[in-house]
Design an enzyme around this catalytic site. Structure first.
Site, short mmCIF file in Angstrom:
data_model
loop_
_atom_site.label_atom_id
_atom_site.label_comp_id
_atom_site.label_asym_id
_atom_site.label_seq_id
_atom_site.Cartn_x
_atom_site.Cartn_y
_atom_site.Cartn_z
N ASP A 209 41.64 43.98 35.75
CA ASP A 209 40.70 45.10 35.46
C ASP A 209 40.95 46.44 35.67
OD1 ASP A 209 38.88 42.33 35.88
OD2 ASP A 209 38.33 42.42 37.23
N GLY A 253 36.78 41.06 34.09
CA GLY A 253 35.80 42.58 34.77
C GLY A 253 35.04 42.08 35.43
N ARG A 254 35.55 41.85 37.09
CA ARG A 254 34.49 41.40 38.01
C ARG A 254 33.50 42.42 38.29
NH1 ARG A 254 34.60 36.70 41.50
NH2 ARG A 254 34.59 38.35 43.27
N ILE A 362 44.65 34.87 28.43
CA ILE A 362 45.03 36.25 29.06
C ILE A 362 45.89 36.78 30.04
CG2 ILE A 362 44.29 39.44 29.42
CD1 ILE A 362 40.98 37.93 27.18
#
Ligand code: ATP
Ligand code: MG
Length: 439
Positions: A209, A253-254, A362
């Site tokens: 991220d 993307g936390r 990914i």
């Protein structure tokens, strides 16, 4: 904002050995290969940030540079090294493992390292046995994604882990992992210090991220958003071919929406980008549903990119956590899919929604060449730092220089997309989505 004192790197002691690297560049014995211990990499790159500071640059906030040292703390050939990978997968883990082992062997004459398996679990008696890592063993591992050492989540006792390091005679432990792993590493450092041991702990920060601060871009990030951009293209092609086509892409993307932003910018195809840092509403004139409906009416199709941590305030959280104590997120992708489907039906509008969720495809890939080079160089910097007796630090890159960053600093905050910064502005310009989607 960090000050000089926050950027100081801990040393185990005075250096005791000459580096063998001079011999390595035989015939061209030169100092130039070494980093000067007096050199620093400036923290700031903007003149206005330095206004009002004393004229002496040595008093300005600055990082210790990465790179090989003339004098070492640990003995070439005799030092024992451990490597562990923890947390989620990220492109480049095997590249980092390989490069650490190769750097140790080729430049410091250390022919093998101990690979701890399945994260910190492998540093406890309950975990799997360690593996021997030699140049032969790691030679081809960079041809595959994942980590040959495996990984795990879940808390382990620092005292137990240090017992294991002592038992195996480990001098330097390399921890390749995310924010949680670095918190774990910091506890190992504290336990090592409490016992007065001479064991170095060096981190190579891993975060797909890109949410770890002060280290520049994290390895694997470029690969991740490049792959994510391909998924956005797929969603767009599907949406354009359909009647009332909407492509919905849920990305990683936390807490930080960098992957969503960069992937959306990479191919100019997203109509809406939703990230954890910027709240949005579903309803209302500027809410997602009305704006998306309008966009499909105007252009025939649209693509929505959502980071997994976006819009959590719109969902009921279960309060559940993973084994490491991280909150389990409610599924914003499914919620959006259902909400969009319901809204278009209420409006009597045709909708063909294609939901794409490529996260695992990914995380598990090999790094692209850019990341592969970066992994290699980060690993080399980590080895140089460890051999020079640095500890309680991670490697990173700033202003194109490799740097040493204290662990305390990288776990002190999270790096995220600034809602008033130029990256988010670029996204708003490219998507033409409303600046405030809560109104
Ligand atoms: P990512 O979030 O990118 O997947 P991470 O390193 O943050 O990577 P976690 O599962 O949170 O992943 O942590 C990895 C390891 O670090 C786990 O074994 C976990 O128990 C340990 N750890 C996490 N936080 C702490 C902490 N505060 N103190 C000690 N150990 C920790
Ligand atoms: Mg984490």
């Amino acid at each position: 904002m960090a000050e000089l004192a926050d950027l100081r790197i801990t040393r185990l002691g005075e250096p005791r050995y000459d580096s063998p690297l001079a011999a390595f560049v035989a015939g061209r014995r030169t100092n130039e290969h070494y980093v000067s211990e007096d050199d620093r990499v400036l923290y700031h790159d903007t003149v206005s940030d330095l206004d009002g500071r004393a004229p002496d640059p040595h008093s300005w906030p600055s990082f210790e540079p990465g790179g090989p040292r003339r004098r070492l703390f640990f003995a070439p050939t005799r030092t024992k090294v451990g490597i562990v990978t923890c947390g989620g997968l990220c492109p480049g883990l095997n590249d980092v493992i390989r490069a650490i082992v190769m750097e140790l062997a080729l430049h410091y004459g250390i022919g093998e390292a101990t690979g701890f398996r399945n994260g910190y679990l492998g540093l406890t008696p309950a975990g799997p046995d360690p593996v021997r890592l030699t140049p032969e063993v790691v030679h081809h591992i960079n041809q595959h994604g994942g980590t040959m050492l495996g990984t795990s989540r879940g808390s382990q006792d620092a005292e137990v882990m240090v017992d294991r390091l002592v038992e195996l005679g480990i001098d330097i432990l390399f921890v390749i992992g995310g924010d949680g792993s670095m918190r774990g590493a910091s506890k190992v450092v504290a336990e090592v210090a409490r016992r007065g041991l001479e064991i170095a702990v060096i981190g190579v920060p891993k975060t797909i991220d890109n949410d770890i601060p002060f280290i520049g871009q994290s390895f694997g990030f470029v690969t991740a958003f490049s792959r994510a951009a391909q998924s956005i293209s797929v969603a767009m092609v599907e949406a354009q071919a359909a009647v009332g086509g909407v492509g919905l892409v849920k990305l990683m993307g936390r807490h930080s929406g960098f992957i969503a932003c960069y992937a959306a910018l990479a191919n100019h195809e997203a109509d809406f980008v939703l990230i954890p840092e910027v709240p949005f509403a579903l309803d209302g004139p500027n809410g997602l549903l009305n704006c998306l409906h309008q966009r499909v009416k105007e252009r025939g199709s649209a693509v929505v990119v959502v980071a997994e941590g976006a819009g959590q305030d719109l969902l009921e959280l279960s309060g559940a956590t993973d084994e490491s104590g991280n909150a389990r997120f409610a599924d914003i992708g499914v919620h959006l899919r259902d909400s969009i489907t319901r809204y278009f039906a209420e409006q009597g509008s045709a909708l063909t929604l294609k939901y794409v969720e490529p996260s695992y495809a990914i995380r598990s890939v090999r790094p692209d060449p850019h990341d592969a080079v970066y992994c290699l160089r980060l690993a080399q910097s980590a080895v140089h730092a460890g051999m020079a007796g640095r500890t309680d630090m991670v490697v990173g890159r700033r202003h194109n220089r490799f740097i040493h960053v204290p662990i305390s600093l990288v776990i002190s905050e999270r790096y995220s997309v600034a809602p008033d910064g130029d990256l988010w502005m670029a996204v708003l310009e490219q998507t033409a989505q409303p600046v405030d989607m809560t109104l």
